[in-house]
Design a protein around this motif. Structure first.
Motif, mmCIF file in Angstrom:
data_model
loop_
_atom_site.group_PDB
_atom_site.id
_atom_site.type_symbol
_atom_site.label_atom_id
_atom_site.label_comp_id
_atom_site.label_asym_id
_atom_site.label_seq_id
_atom_site.Cartn_x
_atom_site.Cartn_y
_atom_site.Cartn_z
ATOM 1 N N ASN A 1 0.849 -1.169 0.000
ATOM 2 C CA ASN A 1 0.000 0.000 0.000
ATOM 3 C C ASN A 1 0.894 1.230 0.000
ATOM 4 O OD1 ASN A 1 -1.540 2.239 1.618
ATOM 5 N ND2 ASN A 1 -3.094 0.838 0.818
ATOM 6 N N GLU A 2 0.467 2.286 -0.659
ATOM 7 C CA GLU A 2 1.310 3.496 -0.730
ATOM 8 C C GLU A 2 1.552 4.113 0.644
ATOM 9 O OE1 GLU A 2 -2.097 6.794 -1.830
ATOM 10 O OE2 GLU A 2 -1.046 5.776 -3.455
ATOM 11 N N GLN A 3 0.720 3.795 1.636
ATOM 12 C CA GLN A 3 0.893 4.318 2.991
ATOM 13 C C GLN A 3 1.647 3.343 3.905
ATOM 14 O OE1 GLN A 3 -2.715 6.164 4.643
ATOM 15 N NE2 GLN A 3 -3.619 5.823 2.617
ATOM 16 N N ALA A 4 2.155 2.249 3.352
ATOM 17 C CA ALA A 4 2.826 1.220 4.155
ATOM 18 C C ALA A 4 4.075 1.774 4.844
ATOM 19 C CB ALA A 4 3.202 0.034 3.276
ATOM 20 N N THR A 5 4.458 1.086 5.908
ATOM 21 C CA THR A 5 5.652 1.458 6.663
ATOM 22 C C THR A 5 6.589 0.258 6.780
ATOM 23 O OG1 THR A 5 4.592 0.899 8.760
ATOM 24 C CG2 THR A 5 4.460 3.205 8.033
ATOM 25 N N ILE A 6 7.847 0.552 7.113
ATOM 26 C CA ILE A 6 8.859 -0.465 7.366
ATOM 27 C C ILE A 6 9.662 -0.029 8.586
ATOM 28 C CG2 ILE A 6 10.371 0.631 5.654
ATOM 29 C CD1 ILE A 6 11.737 -2.111 5.280
ATOM 30 N N PHE A 7 9.894 -0.977 9.499
ATOM 31 C CA PHE A 7 10.694 -0.677 10.677
ATOM 32 C C PHE A 7 11.564 -1.874 11.041
ATOM 33 C CE2 PHE A 7 7.374 2.494 11.180
ATOM 34 C CZ PHE A 7 8.116 3.607 11.532
ATOM 35 N N GLY A 8 12.713 -1.585 11.622
ATOM 36 C CA GLY A 8 13.626 -2.591 12.135
ATOM 37 C C GLY A 8 14.487 -1.949 13.209
ATOM 38 N N VAL A 9 15.435 -2.709 13.692
ATOM 39 C CA VAL A 9 16.381 -2.222 14.695
ATOM 40 C C VAL A 9 17.762 -2.233 14.059
ATOM 41 C CG1 VAL A 9 17.388 -2.630 16.971
ATOM 42 C CG2 VAL A 9 14.954 -3.072 16.588
ATOM 43 N N GLY A 10 18.413 -1.084 14.046
ATOM 44 C CA GLY A 10 19.732 -0.963 13.441
ATOM 45 C C GLY A 10 20.821 -1.593 14.295
ATOM 46 N N ALA A 11 22.036 -1.612 13.765
ATOM 47 C CA ALA A 11 23.188 -2.185 14.466
ATOM 48 C C ALA A 11 23.451 -1.461 15.782
ATOM 49 C CB ALA A 11 24.420 -2.128 13.573
ATOM 50 N N ASP A 12 23.003 -0.205 15.871
ATOM 51 C CA ASP A 12 23.201 0.574 17.092
ATOM 52 C C ASP A 12 22.102 0.321 18.139
ATOM 53 O OD1 ASP A 12 21.031 1.783 15.868
ATOM 54 O OD2 ASP A 12 21.929 3.785 15.785
ATOM 55 N N GLY A 13 21.157 -0.590 17.808
ATOM 56 C CA GLY A 13 20.080 -0.909 18.736
ATOM 57 C C GLY A 13 18.917 0.062 18.705
ATOM 58 N N LYS A 14 18.940 1.001 17.772
ATOM 59 C CA LYS A 14 17.891 2.019 17.686
ATOM 60 C C LYS A 14 16.900 1.683 16.571
ATOM 61 C CE LYS A 14 20.301 5.507 19.995
ATOM 62 N NZ LYS A 14 20.042 5.313 21.370
ATOM 63 N N LEU A 15 15.672 2.171 16.730
ATOM 64 C CA LEU A 15 14.618 1.986 15.735
ATOM 65 C C LEU A 15 15.003 2.709 14.448
ATOM 66 C CD1 LEU A 15 11.691 0.885 15.308
ATOM 67 C CD2 LEU A 15 10.907 3.160 15.980
#
Length: 127
Positions: free
Chosen positions: A37-51
């Motif tokens: 969907n054009e309003q979709a989101t993506i999230f993960g946790v980086g190597a630094d432990g931050k969102l």
């Protein structure tokens, strides 16, 4: 025997998820874009432990600029859970541009078609 409840929905969701899988393998966001969907989101946790993450365009930009075609890549749709017009799915992927991921997707059936509205992921240490 009763009619199976979500067989057709399962197949339709699998088709959507395979657009994502194919886009990763070929390192072309244009292949996977129709799954989202054009309003979709993506999230993960980086190597630094931050969102890290935000709009789904971040995924598309990353695929197009940082990935290379990976014909050796393997993926498995581990699970699809469907209730009415909502679904969740898990995909495990190995050897996509040297990365291994576990992705979790949330999908909604909008106007008769399944679309990914959010993706969260975990990046594994590549073997």
């Amino acid at each position: 025997m009763n009619k199976p409840t979500y067989v057709q929905e399962y197949k339709a969701i699998t088709e959507v998820l395979n657009k994502y899988n194919d886009g990763c393998k070929q390192a072309q966001s244009s292949i996977m874009k129709p799954a989202f969907n054009e309003q979709a989101t993506i999230f993960g946790v980086g190597a630094d432990g931050k969102l890290t993450g935000g709009a789904i365009q971040n995924l598309f930009d990353g695929i197009d600029s940082g990935f290379r075609p990976s014909p050796e890549a393997q993926n498995a749709i581990v699970k699809i859970d469907i209730v009415g017009t909502a679904a969740s799915a898990r995909i495990d992927t190995n050897d996509v541009s040297g990365f291994c991921f576990t992705d979790f997707f949330h999908l909604l059936k909008v106007d008769g078609h399944w679309t990914v509205v959010s993706k969260i992921y975990h990046t594994h240490v590549a073997p």
